[in-house]
Design an enzyme around this catalytic site. Structure first.
Site, PDB file in Angstrom:
ATOM      1  CE  LYS A 278      -2.239  -1.557   3.855  1.00  0.00           C
ATOM      2  NZ  LYS A 278      -1.218  -2.205   3.835  1.00  0.00           N
TER       3      LYS A 278
ATOM      4  NE  ARG B 148      -3.951  -1.311   9.290  1.00  0.00           N
ATOM      5  CZ  ARG B 148      -2.891  -0.446   9.010  1.00  0.00           C
ATOM      6  NH1 ARG B 148      -2.903   0.744   8.956  1.00  0.00           N
ATOM      7  NH2 ARG B 148      -2.027  -1.611   9.168  1.00  0.00           N
TER       8      ARG B 148
ATOM      9  NE  ARG C  78       1.736  -5.295  11.257  1.00  0.00           N
ATOM     10  CZ  ARG C  78       2.713  -4.479  10.520  1.00  0.00           C
ATOM     11  NH1 ARG C  78       4.279  -5.027  10.772  1.00  0.00           N
ATOM     12  NH2 ARG C  78       2.417  -3.617   9.199  1.00  0.00           N
TER      13      ARG C  78
HETATM   14  P1  ADP Z   1       2.655  -2.266   3.012  1.00  0.00           P
HETATM   15  O1  ADP Z   1       2.378  -0.469   2.563  1.00  0.00           O
HETATM   16  O2  ADP Z   1       0.995  -2.646   2.189  1.00  0.00           O
HETATM   17  O3  ADP Z   1       2.968  -2.936   4.913  1.00  0.00           O
HETATM   18  P2  ADP Z   1       4.567  -1.768   2.219  1.00  0.00           P
HETATM   19  O4  ADP Z   1       4.416  -1.097   0.476  1.00  0.00           O
HETATM   20  O5  ADP Z   1       5.291  -0.986   2.832  1.00  0.00           O
HETATM   21  O6  ADP Z   1       3.257  -2.922   2.772  1.00  0.00           O
HETATM   22  O7  ADP Z   1       5.539  -2.574   1.441  1.00  0.00           O
HETATM   23  C1  ADP Z   1       5.983  -4.162   1.951  1.00  0.00           C
HETATM   24  C2  ADP Z   1       7.133  -4.914   1.748  1.00  0.00           C
HETATM   25  O8  ADP Z   1       7.625  -5.238   0.266  1.00  0.00           O
HETATM   26  C3  ADP Z   1       8.415  -3.460   1.337  1.00  0.00           C
HETATM   27  O9  ADP Z   1       9.738  -4.341   1.837  1.00  0.00           O
HETATM   28  C4  ADP Z   1       8.125  -2.860  -0.302  1.00  0.00           C
HETATM   29  O10 ADP Z   1       9.188  -2.644  -0.631  1.00  0.00           O
HETATM   30  C5  ADP Z   1       7.819  -4.615  -1.289  1.00  0.00           C
HETATM   31  N1  ADP Z   1       7.315  -4.342  -1.791  1.00  0.00           N
HETATM   32  C6  ADP Z   1       6.256  -4.156  -2.279  1.00  0.00           C
HETATM   33  N2  ADP Z   1       5.812  -3.595  -3.223  1.00  0.00           N
HETATM   34  C7  ADP Z   1       5.914  -4.946  -3.717  1.00  0.00           C
HETATM   35  C8  ADP Z   1       5.786  -5.558  -5.195  1.00  0.00           C
HETATM   36  N3  ADP Z   1       5.138  -5.551  -5.723  1.00  0.00           N
HETATM   37  N4  ADP Z   1       6.867  -6.711  -5.172  1.00  0.00           N
HETATM   38  C9  ADP Z   1       8.051  -7.161  -4.305  1.00  0.00           C
HETATM   39  N5  ADP Z   1       8.744  -6.289  -3.111  1.00  0.00           N
HETATM   40  C10 ADP Z   1       7.374  -5.706  -3.124  1.00  0.00           C
HETATM   41  P1  AMP Z   2       1.486   0.171   8.638  1.00  0.00           P
HETATM   42  O1  AMP Z   2       2.391   1.012   8.765  1.00  0.00           O
HETATM   43  O2  AMP Z   2      -0.300   0.405   8.358  1.00  0.00           O
HETATM   44  O3  AMP Z   2       1.182  -0.710   8.342  1.00  0.00           O
HETATM   45  O4  AMP Z   2       0.601   0.483  10.153  1.00  0.00           O
HETATM   46  C1  AMP Z   2       1.548   0.743  11.522  1.00  0.00           C
HETATM   47  C2  AMP Z   2       0.890   0.188  12.929  1.00  0.00           C
HETATM   48  O5  AMP Z   2      -0.405   1.153  13.534  1.00  0.00           O
HETATM   49  C3  AMP Z   2      -0.999  -1.073  12.569  1.00  0.00           C
HETATM   50  O6  AMP Z   2      -0.706  -2.329  12.855  1.00  0.00           O
HETATM   51  C4  AMP Z   2      -1.522  -0.111  14.028  1.00  0.00           C
HETATM   52  O7  AMP Z   2      -1.301  -0.748  15.614  1.00  0.00           O
HETATM   53  C5  AMP Z   2      -0.928   1.723  13.548  1.00  0.00           C
HETATM   54  N1  AMP Z   2      -2.263   2.134  12.905  1.00  0.00           N
HETATM   55  C6  AMP Z   2      -2.212   2.405  12.125  1.00  0.00           C
HETATM   56  N2  AMP Z   2      -3.074   2.809  11.498  1.00  0.00           N
HETATM   57  C7  AMP Z   2      -3.962   2.764  11.755  1.00  0.00           C
HETATM   58  C8  AMP Z   2      -5.991   2.688  11.680  1.00  0.00           C
HETATM   59  N3  AMP Z   2      -6.380   3.434  10.977  1.00  0.00           N
HETATM   60  N4  AMP Z   2      -6.148   2.160  12.471  1.00  0.00           N
HETATM   61  C9  AMP Z   2      -5.613   1.763  14.118  1.00  0.00           C
HETATM   62  N5  AMP Z   2      -4.266   1.424  14.313  1.00  0.00           N
HETATM   63  C10 AMP Z   2      -3.580   1.629  13.222  1.00  0.00           C
END
Ligand code: ADP
Ligand code: AMP
Length: 213
Positions: free
Chosen positions: A13, A88, A171
């Site tokens: 995301k 969420r 998570r």
């Molecule tokens: P989210 O915001 O949904 O938690 P991230 O954007 O932080 O996810 O992505 C999680 C991990 O996966 C990061 O280390 C990112 O660089 C990697 N990643 C994101 N998109 C891809 C993809 N399409 N293929 C492989 N790795 C990816």
């Molecule tokens: P993220 O960076 O989106 O992976 O979020 C990391 C952590 O922040 C989550 O596991 C939750 O503990 C908290 N968090 C982020 N966004 C929310 C939300 N909309 N509602 C509740 N907790 C959140």
């Protein structure tokens, strides 16, 4: 354009939201980033949020909803925004829908990045984060130019406290119980679009931009 990003933790995301924000010139708002910068700054909000985040739990709606609604009331959000990590829970989604409806607005697209749980663990163990500007890297699929250093702002990259495998499992469980129902919520509103998040990130981005037009 008002966009919500849906998907499991680690689905990509934040990575995609960053690119969308650049292309469409709308702010990328990540509630996770807001909490992490508060933790870094040692604020009361950060202290409270950390208790939940470290356990892989959601920060309570009473804290999160007001914070997000304040943020989207900002001047820079007039032309739209992309929400990453919010909503969420169903109450978060309902509060957002109601707050927007009061201004005659609505979410235009909810983009669901679909990645099965099996693929998530590897992504999270290789994730490296910049706590200063919110940029995200992966040691294999998206390494920074200089190891351990953020390309964008030069800050040292870190492994997030909640990216430990046991916390990631928790998570994912929380995601399936509390967040996945939002897919149906936005489907009913007629704004859900799903993309295959297992593809390379440029492919995922191309699919998203094709949907957004
Ligand atoms: P989210 O915001 O949904 O938690 P991230 O954007 O932080 O996810 O992505 C999680 C991990 O996966 C990061 O280390 C990112 O660089 C990697 N990643 C994101 N998109 C891809 C993809 N399409 N293929 C492989 N790795 C990816
Ligand atoms: P993220 O960076 O989106 O992976 O979020 C990391 C952590 O922040 C989550 O596991 C939750 O503990 C908290 N968090 C982020 N966004 C929310 C939300 N909309 N509602 C509740 N907790 C959140």
């Amino acid at each position: 354009m008002r966009i919500v990003m849906l998907g499991a933790p680690g689905a990509g995301k934040g990575t995609q939201a960053d690119r969308i924000s650049e292309k469409y010139r709308i702010p990328h708002i990540s509630t996770g980033d807001i909490f992490r910068s508060n933790i870094k700054a040692g604020t009361d909000l950060g202290k409270k949020a950390k208790e939940y985040m470290d356990q892989g739990l959601l920060v309570p709606d009473e804290i999160t909803i007001g914070m997000l609604l304040d943020r989207i009331g900002g001047e820079d959000c007039r032309e739209g925004y992309i929400l990453d990590g919010f909503p969420r829970t169903i109450p978060q989604a309902e509060s957002l829908t109601d707050a927007l409806a009061k201004r005659g607005e609505k979410i235009d697209f909810a983009i669901n990045i679909d990645v099965p749980d099996e693929a998530i663990i590897g992504r999270m163990s290789g994730r490296r984060a910049c706590l200063k500007c919110g940029a995200t890297y992966h040691i294999v699929s998206m390494p920074p130019k200089k190891e351990g250093i953020c390309d964008r702002c030069g800050e040292k990259l870190v492994i997030r406290d909640d990216d430990k495998p046991e916390t990631v499992q928790k998570r994912l469980k929380v995601y399936h119980e509390q967040t996945q129902p939002l897919i149906e919520y936005y489907e009913k509103q007629g704004v859900l679009r799903t993309v295959d998040g297992t593809q390379p990130l440029e492919r995922v981005f191309a699919d998203i931009t094709a949907l957004l037009g």
